[in-house]
Design an enzyme around this catalytic site. Sequence first.
Site, PDB file in Angstrom:
ATOM      1  N   ARG A  64       5.141  -3.218   5.988  1.00 28.88           N
ATOM      2  CA  ARG A  64       4.809  -2.785   4.419  1.00 28.88           C
ATOM      3  C   ARG A  64       4.817  -4.023   3.477  1.00 28.88           C
ATOM      4  O   ARG A  64       5.714  -4.469   3.241  1.00 28.88           O
ATOM      5  CB  ARG A  64       5.790  -1.709   4.123  1.00 28.88           C
ATOM      6  CG  ARG A  64       5.816  -0.574   5.081  1.00 28.88           C
ATOM      7  CD  ARG A  64       6.360   0.813   4.580  1.00 28.88           C
ATOM      8  NE  ARG A  64       5.614   1.096   3.405  1.00 28.88           N
ATOM      9  CZ  ARG A  64       5.992   2.093   2.583  1.00 28.88           C
ATOM     10  NH1 ARG A  64       7.304   2.709   2.926  1.00 28.88           N
ATOM     11  NH2 ARG A  64       5.155   2.598   1.858  1.00 28.88           N
ATOM     12  N   GLN A 117       8.114  12.352  -1.425  1.00 29.01           N
ATOM     13  CA  GLN A 117       9.498  12.026  -1.219  1.00 29.01           C
ATOM     14  C   GLN A 117      10.332  12.341  -2.380  1.00 29.01           C
ATOM     15  O   GLN A 117      11.639  12.724  -1.982  1.00 29.01           O
ATOM     16  CB  GLN A 117       9.465  10.184  -1.456  1.00 29.01           C
ATOM     17  CG  GLN A 117       8.812   9.752  -0.376  1.00 29.01           C
ATOM     18  CD  GLN A 117       7.413   9.217  -0.749  1.00 29.01           C
ATOM     19  OE1 GLN A 117       6.719   9.752  -1.427  1.00 29.01           O
ATOM     20  NE2 GLN A 117       6.997   8.172  -0.251  1.00 29.01           N
ATOM     21  N   ASP A 157       9.909  -1.551  -5.578  1.00 34.39           N
ATOM     22  CA  ASP A 157       9.658  -2.161  -4.439  1.00 34.39           C
ATOM     23  C   ASP A 157       9.637  -3.816  -4.511  1.00 34.39           C
ATOM     24  O   ASP A 157       9.951  -4.525  -3.660  1.00 34.39           O
ATOM     25  CB  ASP A 157       8.343  -1.650  -3.549  1.00 34.39           C
ATOM     26  CG  ASP A 157       8.954  -0.439  -2.911  1.00 34.39           C
ATOM     27  OD1 ASP A 157       9.073   0.675  -3.494  1.00 34.39           O
ATOM     28  OD2 ASP A 157       8.759  -0.574  -1.551  1.00 34.39           O
TER      29      ASP A 157
HETATM   30  O1  MRU Z   1       6.596   4.622   0.105  1.00 34.54           O
HETATM   31  P1  MRU Z   1       8.015   4.609   0.070  1.00 34.54           P
HETATM   32  O2  MRU Z   1       8.753   5.959   0.142  1.00 34.54           O
HETATM   33  O3  MRU Z   1       8.797   3.541   0.694  1.00 34.54           O
HETATM   34  O4  MRU Z   1       8.350   4.437  -1.530  1.00 34.54           O
HETATM   35  C1  MRU Z   1       9.587   4.107  -1.966  1.00 34.54           C
HETATM   36  C2  MRU Z   1       9.842   3.914  -3.478  1.00 34.54           C
HETATM   37  O5  MRU Z   1       8.959   3.753  -4.148  1.00 34.54           O
HETATM   38  C3  MRU Z   1      11.036   3.546  -3.989  1.00 34.54           C
HETATM   39  O6  MRU Z   1      11.088   3.894  -5.603  1.00 34.54           O
HETATM   40  C4  MRU Z   1      11.519   2.203  -3.888  1.00 34.54           C
HETATM   41  O7  MRU Z   1      11.339   1.672  -2.682  1.00 34.54           O
HETATM   42  C5  MRU Z   1      12.738   1.740  -4.220  1.00 34.54           C
HETATM   43  S1  MRU Z   1      13.922   2.450  -3.225  1.00 34.54           S
HETATM   44  C6  MRU Z   1      15.515   2.116  -3.734  1.00 34.54           C
END
Ligand code: MRU
Length: 351
Positions: free
Chosen positions: A88, A195, A236
């Site tokens: 990722r 999510q 992220d």
């Molecule tokens: O694609 P995801 O579900 O991994 O995206 C997650 C997010 O965008 C969160 O806001 C980010 O990772 C922060 S988690 C504390």
Amino acid sequence: MVRSVEWKEGKVKILDQSLLPEEVSYIECDHYEMVADAIRTLKIRGAPAIGIASAMGLALAAQDIKAKDFDTIYRELKKVADVFISTRPTAVNIKWAMQRMLKLLKNHRQESIERLKELLVEESKNILEEDIEVNRAIGVWGAQFIRDGDTVLTHCNAGALATGGYGTATAPILVAKEQGKRVRVIADETRPVLQGARLTTWELMQAGIDVTLITDNSAGALMRKGEIDLCIVGTDRTVLNGDVANKIGTYTVAVLAKENGIPFYVAAPLSSIDPTIPSGELIPIEERPPEEVTTIKGRRIAPEGVKVINLAFDVTPARYITAIITEKGAFRPQDIRKLFMEGINLSEIRL
Ligand code: MRU
């Protein structure tokens, strides 16, 4: 407390978030490829959680290595680290965790191979435990921005499931509640992987937080009606100029918040801050398969062959961000650079 990932009896145990909220089911990974696959397929997701899972995955890979000399082991684990980093690309926590694990190896190169394998497991467990502590600290610094009776809008899931525990964006909410404040949360559903709908509501309901689900396109209307007091989201990757990459749609929420005079906060552990990147447009943005957009639970909702853009993240420029809340305090985005300067007195720049 929900545990998204843990080291259990020589395996990496992962809560399969792709099945939530219908099913609470765990995957027991006995090979690092299983962990990498769980990250790619969003069985575990959220920047800190995939950093921890990668660290545990690397420790798992170490157990299978037969080589007896340090240089070969290091080379093989470096390759495994690169596999995790490629799973990722936006979340910097994976790179951060891999660097920390490889540095530990180098610092202990005089130890026996068996001891090195143990040390890697211990370090991955430390990364998990420290993450929970960091999130608690983010909660304490962030709770000052929540008043009794406030409604907080959040996007995606930056809660316990996305971390080792407690969450980043959810931490100030949990601490505010512990302080006796009444707090209500509005959760954006967060298309296309949902999510917000599937995970944030699930974990906040379990934590006894008053949470209401909305479609992503409702956020502006609710802001205009005066129903949102502040926004808190995760990240992220946050970079030196205070720009922040987070789940696609975060930028939209931030612009709407500014237009409506609503404070917009980003909860960012230092492990999510990338001091090697000066500005947001240089952050690599992950693109995900079109099927995430054209189907819902395997059922097609768009014509076969339609063109799709499926960016997993967007960048919110620093000018939309009221403050970035870290475990060391809350800072104006333009002061993020100073966090990485030698000898800086943080109390002078803390909000
Ligand atoms: O694609 P995801 O579900 O991994 O995206 C997650 C997010 O965008 C969160 O806001 C980010 O990772 C922060 S988690 C504390």
